[in-house]
Motif scaffolding. Sequence first.
Motif, short mmCIF file in Angstrom:
data_model
loop_
_atom_site.label_atom_id
_atom_site.label_comp_id
_atom_site.label_asym_id
_atom_site.label_seq_id
_atom_site.Cartn_x
_atom_site.Cartn_y
_atom_site.Cartn_z
N GLY A 1 7.81 2.08 -1.81
CA GLY A 1 7.90 3.36 -1.12
C GLY A 1 8.83 4.37 -1.74
O GLY A 1 8.97 5.48 -1.22
N GLU A 2 9.46 4.05 -2.87
CA GLU A 2 10.36 4.98 -3.54
C GLU A 2 9.56 6.05 -4.28
O GLU A 2 8.70 5.72 -5.11
CB GLU A 2 11.26 4.23 -4.52
N ARG A 3 9.84 7.30 -4.00
CA ARG A 3 9.09 8.39 -4.64
C ARG A 3 9.88 9.08 -5.74
O ARG A 3 9.31 9.82 -6.54
CB ARG A 3 8.67 9.42 -3.59
N ALA A 4 11.19 8.89 -5.78
CA ALA A 4 12.01 9.56 -6.80
C ALA A 4 11.81 8.89 -8.15
O ALA A 4 11.85 7.65 -8.26
CB ALA A 4 13.48 9.51 -6.40
N PRO A 5 11.59 9.65 -9.21
CA PRO A 5 11.39 9.05 -10.54
C PRO A 5 12.68 8.51 -11.13
O PRO A 5 13.78 8.96 -10.78
CB PRO A 5 10.85 10.22 -11.37
N ARG B 1 0.86 -1.18 0.00
CA ARG B 1 0.00 0.00 0.00
C ARG B 1 0.89 1.23 0.00
O ARG B 1 1.89 1.28 0.73
CB ARG B 1 -0.91 0.01 1.22
N VAL B 2 0.54 2.21 -0.83
CA VAL B 2 1.37 3.40 -0.91
C VAL B 2 0.50 4.59 -1.28
O VAL B 2 -0.50 4.45 -2.00
CB VAL B 2 2.49 3.20 -1.96
N GLU B 3 0.85 5.75 -0.76
CA GLU B 3 0.18 6.99 -1.14
C GLU B 3 0.76 7.45 -2.47
O GLU B 3 1.98 7.60 -2.60
CB GLU B 3 0.42 8.08 -0.08
N LEU B 4 -0.11 7.66 -3.45
CA LEU B 4 0.35 8.09 -4.77
C LEU B 4 -0.69 9.03 -5.36
O LEU B 4 -1.84 8.62 -5.60
CB LEU B 4 0.55 6.87 -5.68
N LEU C 1 7.21 0.70 -11.24
CA LEU C 1 6.09 0.37 -10.37
C LEU C 1 6.54 -0.40 -9.13
O LEU C 1 6.06 -0.12 -8.02
CB LEU C 1 5.05 -0.43 -11.13
N ALA C 2 7.45 -1.34 -9.29
CA ALA C 2 7.92 -2.12 -8.13
C ALA C 2 8.56 -1.20 -7.10
O ALA C 2 8.36 -1.37 -5.88
CB ALA C 2 8.90 -3.20 -8.58
N GLU C 3 9.30 -0.20 -7.54
CA GLU C 3 9.93 0.74 -6.61
C GLU C 3 8.90 1.64 -5.95
O GLU C 3 9.02 1.96 -4.76
CB GLU C 3 10.98 1.56 -7.34
N VAL C 4 7.89 2.04 -6.71
CA VAL C 4 6.81 2.86 -6.14
C VAL C 4 6.13 2.10 -5.01
O VAL C 4 5.87 2.63 -3.93
CB VAL C 4 5.79 3.25 -7.23
N ARG D 1 5.48 -3.88 -20.23
CA ARG D 1 6.33 -4.42 -21.28
C ARG D 1 6.25 -5.94 -21.32
O ARG D 1 5.83 -6.58 -20.36
CB ARG D 1 7.78 -3.97 -21.06
N GLY D 2 6.67 -6.50 -22.44
CA GLY D 2 6.59 -7.94 -22.62
C GLY D 2 7.44 -8.72 -21.65
O GLY D 2 7.20 -9.92 -21.42
N ASP D 3 8.46 -8.09 -21.05
CA ASP D 3 9.31 -8.78 -20.09
C ASP D 3 8.73 -8.77 -18.68
O ASP D 3 9.37 -9.23 -17.73
CB ASP D 3 10.71 -8.16 -20.07
N GLY D 4 7.50 -8.24 -18.55
CA GLY D 4 6.85 -8.21 -17.24
C GLY D 4 7.11 -6.96 -16.44
O GLY D 4 6.58 -6.82 -15.33
N SER D 5 7.89 -6.03 -16.94
CA SER D 5 8.15 -4.79 -16.21
C SER D 5 6.99 -3.82 -16.38
O SER D 5 6.25 -3.87 -17.36
CB SER D 5 9.45 -4.14 -16.70
N HIS D 6 6.84 -2.94 -15.39
CA HIS D 6 5.73 -1.98 -15.39
C HIS D 6 6.27 -0.60 -15.03
O HIS D 6 6.97 -0.44 -14.02
CB HIS D 6 4.65 -2.39 -14.40
N ARG D 7 5.93 0.37 -15.83
CA ARG D 7 6.31 1.76 -15.57
C ARG D 7 5.06 2.58 -15.23
O ARG D 7 3.96 2.28 -15.65
CB ARG D 7 6.98 2.37 -16.81
N VAL D 8 5.29 3.63 -14.46
CA VAL D 8 4.25 4.59 -14.13
C VAL D 8 4.65 5.91 -14.76
O VAL D 8 5.74 6.43 -14.49
CB VAL D 8 4.10 4.75 -12.61
N LEU D 9 3.78 6.47 -15.62
CA LEU D 9 4.04 7.72 -16.31
C LEU D 9 3.08 8.78 -15.76
O LEU D 9 1.89 8.74 -16.03
CB LEU D 9 3.84 7.58 -17.82
#
Length: 353
Positions: free
Chosen positions: A54-58, A10-13, A48-51, A28-36
């Motif tokens: 709890g990681e907030r830095a882009p 759970r994270v505040e976003l 996304l995994a870092e978000v 992506r096809g390799d299973g990675s997920h980005r947040v734009l």
Amino acid sequence: MSITAHLRARVELPGARALVDGSAGESRGDGSHRVLLRNGHELEVHDLAEVLAGERAPLAVFPLPWPGWEHGVHSVSPDGTFAVFSGQRAVRAVGAGGETLWEYRHGCWGPETGHPHSGDEQEVCRGLEHGSCRVSDDGRLVWAHVVVEPGEDAWEERWVVLDARDGRELAALPLPDSAAAGSRLLSHPDGVHMGLCIGMGQDGVLLHWARWDGERLTGWDLNETMDRILVDVHPAHPGFLTVEHYGADLRLHALDGAVLAEREPEAAGEEEDPPCWDWTCGFVDADTVIASTADADGEGVRHWLLHARTLEVRGQVGYPAGPVGASVRPLGDGTWLTCDPDGRRLRRWSERP
């Protein structure tokens, strides 16, 4: 049958709602997920995994080429070194340092054909209509949905394939039946095929698939009924998942469009009107699909787990941590995302602890 969801993170976003039910996520096809996420005049790219940890830095930040333009679906290269923006009159690639790498000019998405422009690059014409773009999973191509004006009072939408290095057009596919309000591109995990879903408001939905073999662009449309929304793909399935425009049914397709399985929403209780599927559904993993239903007024939200190959309903999801929003975003790895009704808290769930 009730299936209890287990909270994994759970994270505040601030952009939680946009990630779950909008265009803020890029998988992506390799299973990675980005947040734009748009932040002022910049596009922030997060892992996304870092978000969720709890990681907030882009990971990267790109300046928006046209700060006044708030539409279009943008894309970031798999290695994060450049972003491609779908503008009102151009597709533009921007490097990590903010420099313009190339620009592909096209007609104006403004709803009036042939209207004048001042020449100011930051000028934004009226209208909400827009296209979309997508960097291929190997980073070599940019697929883009654009509009052209081949003559006076003429209008044509096209699906183009561009060289990601310099924006050179490699191929184009005319879309003569399209009058887009907006669109979205989805790359298949096979690394070859690309899907394009075009929303036309009350006029329906167009669905196209295509492949580029390095020499020829081959496309096919699945628009006999003009009512299928492309929602998800998974590496374990050669085809794709769609939902009917108004949520009447959910379908699993082969890549040629053949229907492999179909499911209408189940009523729960003594409801007068049948519920509808929401369009934010998809593969939790190779064996499971998650989808949500609501009544005609958007109330009575329920999330369901279904068998991925038959779309048989396994059970309704129960959330022990309190209410969640209507939309759901599966990640394909056995987990899915929801956001709280206020749109701030992002939660990650799984069926198993």
